[in-house]
Structures are given as structure tokens and as C-alpha cells.
Design a protein around this motif. Structure first.
Motif, mmCIF file in Angstrom:
data_model
loop_
_atom_site.group_PDB
_atom_site.id
_atom_site.type_symbol
_atom_site.label_atom_id
_atom_site.label_comp_id
_atom_site.label_asym_id
_atom_site.label_seq_id
_atom_site.Cartn_x
_atom_site.Cartn_y
_atom_site.Cartn_z
ATOM 1 N N ARG A 126 0.739 -1.365 -0.097
ATOM 2 C CA ARG A 126 0.094 -0.075 -0.213
ATOM 3 C C ARG A 126 0.923 1.408 -0.014
ATOM 4 O O ARG A 126 0.444 2.255 -0.620
ATOM 5 C CB ARG A 126 -1.127 0.072 1.184
ATOM 6 C CG ARG A 126 -1.915 -1.108 1.394
ATOM 7 C CD ARG A 126 -2.620 -1.109 2.686
ATOM 8 N NE ARG A 126 -1.797 -1.218 3.739
ATOM 9 C CZ ARG A 126 -1.942 -1.208 5.039
ATOM 10 N NH1 ARG A 126 -3.081 -1.067 5.285
ATOM 11 N NH2 ARG A 126 -1.156 -1.398 6.002
ATOM 12 N N SER A 127 2.069 1.193 0.339
ATOM 13 C CA SER A 127 2.859 2.366 0.789
ATOM 14 C C SER A 127 4.516 2.071 0.329
ATOM 15 O O SER A 127 5.380 2.934 0.736
ATOM 16 C CB SER A 127 2.910 2.815 2.110
ATOM 17 O OG SER A 127 3.489 1.639 2.965
ATOM 18 N N LYS A 128 4.399 1.060 -0.436
ATOM 19 C CA LYS A 128 5.831 1.003 -1.531
ATOM 20 C C LYS A 128 6.902 0.754 -0.304
ATOM 21 O O LYS A 128 8.085 0.976 -0.507
ATOM 22 C CB LYS A 128 6.465 2.188 -2.104
ATOM 23 C CG LYS A 128 5.699 2.718 -3.186
ATOM 24 C CD LYS A 128 6.507 3.804 -4.173
ATOM 25 C CE LYS A 128 5.538 4.190 -5.398
ATOM 26 N NZ LYS A 128 6.351 5.259 -6.166
ATOM 27 N N VAL A 129 6.475 -0.021 0.750
ATOM 28 C CA VAL A 129 7.470 -0.656 1.687
ATOM 29 C C VAL A 129 8.058 -1.938 1.364
ATOM 30 O O VAL A 129 7.174 -2.979 1.183
ATOM 31 C CB VAL A 129 6.980 -0.797 3.146
ATOM 32 C CG1 VAL A 129 8.173 -1.536 4.123
ATOM 33 C CG2 VAL A 129 6.622 0.520 3.747
ATOM 34 N N GLY A 130 9.262 -2.134 0.850
ATOM 35 C CA GLY A 130 10.001 -3.514 0.269
ATOM 36 C C GLY A 130 9.322 -3.737 -1.022
ATOM 37 O O GLY A 130 9.766 -5.036 -1.652
ATOM 38 N N ILE A 131 8.908 -2.932 -1.845
ATOM 39 C CA ILE A 131 8.389 -2.766 -3.103
ATOM 40 C C ILE A 131 8.235 -1.479 -3.832
ATOM 41 O O ILE A 131 8.112 -0.514 -2.984
ATOM 42 C CB ILE A 131 6.965 -3.740 -3.124
ATOM 43 C CG1 ILE A 131 6.839 -4.437 -4.512
ATOM 44 C CG2 ILE A 131 6.095 -2.938 -2.832
ATOM 45 C CD1 ILE A 131 5.470 -5.086 -4.642
ATOM 46 N N SER A 132 8.235 -1.602 -5.209
ATOM 47 C CA SER A 132 8.260 -0.141 -5.695
ATOM 48 C C SER A 132 6.853 0.329 -6.367
ATOM 49 O O SER A 132 7.050 1.327 -7.096
ATOM 50 C CB SER A 132 9.395 -0.124 -6.955
ATOM 51 O OG SER A 132 8.936 -1.454 -7.971
ATOM 52 N N THR A 133 5.901 -0.384 -5.868
ATOM 53 C CA THR A 133 4.704 -0.043 -6.675
ATOM 54 C C THR A 133 3.607 -0.002 -5.172
ATOM 55 O O THR A 133 3.684 -0.471 -4.422
ATOM 56 C CB THR A 133 4.156 -1.213 -7.607
ATOM 57 O OG1 THR A 133 2.592 -0.603 -8.021
ATOM 58 C CG2 THR A 133 4.141 -2.448 -6.857
ATOM 59 N N THR A 134 2.479 0.832 -5.781
ATOM 60 C CA THR A 134 1.472 0.872 -4.700
ATOM 61 C C THR A 134 0.298 0.013 -5.278
ATOM 62 O O THR A 134 -0.903 0.066 -4.611
ATOM 63 C CB THR A 134 1.197 2.163 -4.175
ATOM 64 O OG1 THR A 134 0.847 3.029 -5.491
ATOM 65 C CG2 THR A 134 2.062 2.930 -3.278
ATOM 66 N N THR A 135 0.394 -0.682 -6.290
ATOM 67 C CA THR A 135 -0.836 -1.177 -6.960
ATOM 68 C C THR A 135 -1.003 -2.630 -6.241
ATOM 69 O O THR A 135 -0.219 -3.104 -5.871
ATOM 70 C CB THR A 135 -0.423 -1.686 -8.361
ATOM 71 O OG1 THR A 135 -0.168 -0.323 -9.227
ATOM 72 C CG2 THR A 135 -1.550 -2.249 -9.092
ATOM 73 N N LYS A 136 -2.348 -3.480 -6.008
ATOM 74 C CA LYS A 136 -2.687 -4.261 -5.545
ATOM 75 C C LYS A 136 -1.914 -5.278 -6.561
ATOM 76 O O LYS A 136 -1.841 -5.267 -7.760
ATOM 77 C CB LYS A 136 -4.102 -4.626 -5.434
ATOM 78 C CG LYS A 136 -4.775 -3.684 -4.599
ATOM 79 C CD LYS A 136 -6.223 -4.023 -4.462
ATOM 80 C CE LYS A 136 -7.089 -2.973 -3.581
ATOM 81 N NZ LYS A 136 -8.469 -3.259 -3.391
ATOM 82 N N ILE A 137 -1.737 -6.502 -5.868
ATOM 83 C CA ILE A 137 -0.774 -7.683 -6.508
ATOM 84 C C ILE A 137 -1.963 -8.478 -7.322
ATOM 85 O O ILE A 137 -2.703 -9.019 -6.447
ATOM 86 C CB ILE A 137 0.502 -8.238 -5.758
ATOM 87 C CG1 ILE A 137 1.077 -7.270 -4.830
ATOM 88 C CG2 ILE A 137 1.011 -9.233 -6.678
ATOM 89 C CD1 ILE A 137 1.974 -6.318 -5.854
ATOM 90 N N SER A 138 -1.796 -8.884 -8.384
ATOM 91 C CA SER A 138 -2.785 -9.868 -8.940
ATOM 92 C C SER A 138 -2.052 -11.040 -9.402
ATOM 93 O O SER A 138 -1.243 -11.059 -10.575
ATOM 94 C CB SER A 138 -3.571 -9.115 -10.033
ATOM 95 O OG SER A 138 -4.346 -8.281 -9.480
ATOM 96 N N ASN A 139 -2.223 -12.274 -9.187
ATOM 97 C CA ASN A 139 -1.636 -13.396 -9.486
ATOM 98 C C ASN A 139 -0.172 -13.348 -10.030
ATOM 99 O O ASN A 139 0.391 -13.654 -11.030
ATOM 100 C CB ASN A 139 -2.618 -13.781 -10.813
ATOM 101 C CG ASN A 139 -3.858 -14.339 -10.529
ATOM 102 O OD1 ASN A 139 -4.172 -14.889 -9.498
ATOM 103 N ND2 ASN A 139 -5.104 -13.515 -11.197
ATOM 104 N N ALA A 140 0.658 -13.050 -8.995
ATOM 105 C CA ALA A 140 1.839 -12.761 -9.289
ATOM 106 C C ALA A 140 2.879 -13.097 -8.066
ATOM 107 O O ALA A 140 2.292 -13.130 -6.937
ATOM 108 C CB ALA A 140 2.320 -11.153 -9.719
ATOM 109 N N VAL A 141 4.219 -13.059 -8.065
ATOM 110 C CA VAL A 141 5.092 -13.449 -7.230
ATOM 111 C C VAL A 141 5.712 -11.974 -6.748
ATOM 112 O O VAL A 141 6.336 -11.383 -7.429
ATOM 113 C CB VAL A 141 6.333 -14.518 -7.660
ATOM 114 C CG1 VAL A 141 7.203 -14.806 -6.390
ATOM 115 C CG2 VAL A 141 5.452 -15.620 -7.859
ATOM 116 N N ILE A 142 6.043 -11.805 -5.291
ATOM 117 C CA ILE A 142 6.535 -10.698 -4.899
ATOM 118 C C ILE A 142 7.893 -11.344 -4.331
ATOM 119 O O ILE A 142 7.887 -12.318 -3.528
ATOM 120 C CB ILE A 142 5.651 -10.238 -3.752
ATOM 121 C CG1 ILE A 142 4.519 -9.702 -4.005
ATOM 122 C CG2 ILE A 142 6.650 -8.914 -3.034
ATOM 123 C CD1 ILE A 142 3.733 -9.207 -2.958
#
Length: 238
Positions: free
Chosen positions: A67-83
Motif C-alpha cells: 500500500r505504501s511502497k515498503v519493500g516494493i516499488s509499487t502501490t498497486t494491488k498484486i494480482s496472480n504474481a510473485v513478490i
């Protein structure tokens, strides 16, 4: 036994982690008060030997919040993907850690789905860690996940959701060993007074139910909220 790990309502899929004492015959009993299908996925085990890893508790730290780009570069909900989540060297987890204890949360979900956590570089397992069945759900679960050789953990999102991961400890060659006790209810505010919003309750753990009065570094608890009067969350810490 006065302990509940999963509370059931109609047509729900709910996962909850538990550390369970194994009987001398190698069996764990599972009891349900209503009719349901059951799924059990193993994440590890404890023995009296010296070959396994030891646990070190940490002050909880947030490693991921989509939700806030902590540990990731996007604030988009994740859909059928690997983080790909960096674990070693973050939140107090050292480079020698072999596994991490994460509180994994799905929130602002769309439809049904689940989360799976596993060591990066390994084949994705068939075991889910967090399940949800409706839009707008927020649901957490504790997971113990091995860390990949690159220091990362993979989180697969089946469906659509924001994802939060908080680390609360790790396993390595040094740390504390694990001892089992017979499950015992240490707290039930239904017998006294509900805990008010924004309040903190100090729960005495050491010296109860066979737990030593000194030297205890961490405790395995099943913590349940019930009779809630709105939305919110519960946090446990030293």
C-alpha cells in the motif's frame, strides 16, 4: 483443551498456524466442533537433537507493505504474481539466518484468493498460508518460511490483494531452543472486562503453565479477538 486455533463461520476458508506438541506415538489430534473439511500443511519440526536451527525473537519490523511502497516499488494491488521479499539484512535478520518468522497479511482483497510464502528459488508449494473468500477482507497468519540462498522469500498472490509482511524473529545456528507445554488459557477478558480501544494489557507469561520464571526469550501464543465492536487490530510485543 481450552484453546482455539481457528474460529469457523458459514462457508469460510481460514488458515491459522500453530506449534503443536506431538504425542509419543507421533500423532497430533485435530478436533472440530462443527462439520468442515480440514487441510494441514507442515512447515517444520522441533527435536531434542542439535542439528536444527535455533530461534531469535526480534522487535516486529515491517518488511513489506504494497500500500505504501515498503519493500516494493509499487502501490498497486498484486494480482496472480510473485513478490520477491528481501529478508536477510532487513528488520534485524542477519545474513546467517536460515528461516524467518513472518506475520503475513492480505488486505483490501478483491474476490477470493490466497497467499503462499516459500524460499526464493524453490518450486512453489501447494500449501497456502493466508486465505480469503470475499472482497474487502483483511486477514493475517503467522508463517515460518525458509530463506532462499539469495536472502529472499517469495510470496505468491493467487487472486488480487495488497500484502503486508512483518518479521518477528528468525532461525539460525544460535539462539533459543524450543520447549513444549500443555496448552493452557492464560487470558480471557470475557470473564472480566473488555480491553478498550487504544489500551494495552500486560500479560504475565513467565512462571505459568510450566514456563520457567526466568530465562524465557519468547513464547508461542494463540491470541484471539472476540466480541469486537468495530474494525481494528491487535499487536503483541515484549
Amino acid at each position: 483443551i481450552a484453546q482455539n486455533w481457528v474460529h469457523l463461520d458459514h462457508d469460510q476458508t481460514i488458515a491459522a498456524s500453530a506449534t503443536v506438541k506431538v504425542a509419543d506415538d507421533g500423532v497430533v489430534d485435530l478436533y472440530t466442533s462443527s462439520t468442515t473439511h480440514l487441510i494441514a500443511d507442515v512447515q517444520g519440526y522441533y527435536t531434542s537433537g542439535t542439528s536444527g536451527s535455533k530461534y531469535t525473537p526480534l522487535t516486529p519490523a515491517r518488511l513489506l507493505d504494497t500500500r505504501s511502497k515498503v519493500g516494493i516499488s509499487t502501490t498497486t494491488k498484486i494480482s496472480n504474481a510473485v513478490i520477491s521479499l528481501k529478508v536477510r539484512g532487513h528488520g534485524g535478520v542477519p545474513t546467517g539466518a536460515t528461516a524467518a518468522v513472518l506475520n503475513l497479511t492480505a488486505t483490501q482483497t478483491v474476490g477470493g484468493g490466497y497467499l503462499e510464502a516459500y524460499p526464493e528459488g524453490a518450486t512453489r508449494p501447494t500449501a497456502s498460508n493466508v486465505n480469503w473468500s470475499a472482497t474487502g477482507t483483511t486477514i493475517p497468519n503467522l508463517v515460518v518460511v525458509p530463506i532462499g540462498s539469495d536472502g529472499n522469500v517469495s510470496i505468491y498472490v493467487h487472486g488480487t490483494s495488497h500484502v503486508i509482511a512483518d518479521v518477528s524473529g528468525y532461525f539460525s545456528t544460535s539462539g533459543s531452543t524450543f520447549d513444549t507445554v500443555t496448552p493452557l488459557r492464560l487470558l480471557d477478558t470475557r470473564q472480566t472486562t473488555a480491553l478498550g480501544a487504544g489500551k494495552t494489557l500486560a500479560l504475565q507469561v513467565s512462571g505459568r503453565d510450566g514456563i520457567p520464571s526466568t530465562g524465557v526469550k519468547a513464547v508461542v501464543l494463540t491470541v484471539t479477538v472476540t466480541g469486537t465492536t468495530g474494525s481494528g487490530y491487535l499487536t503483541a510485543w515484549a
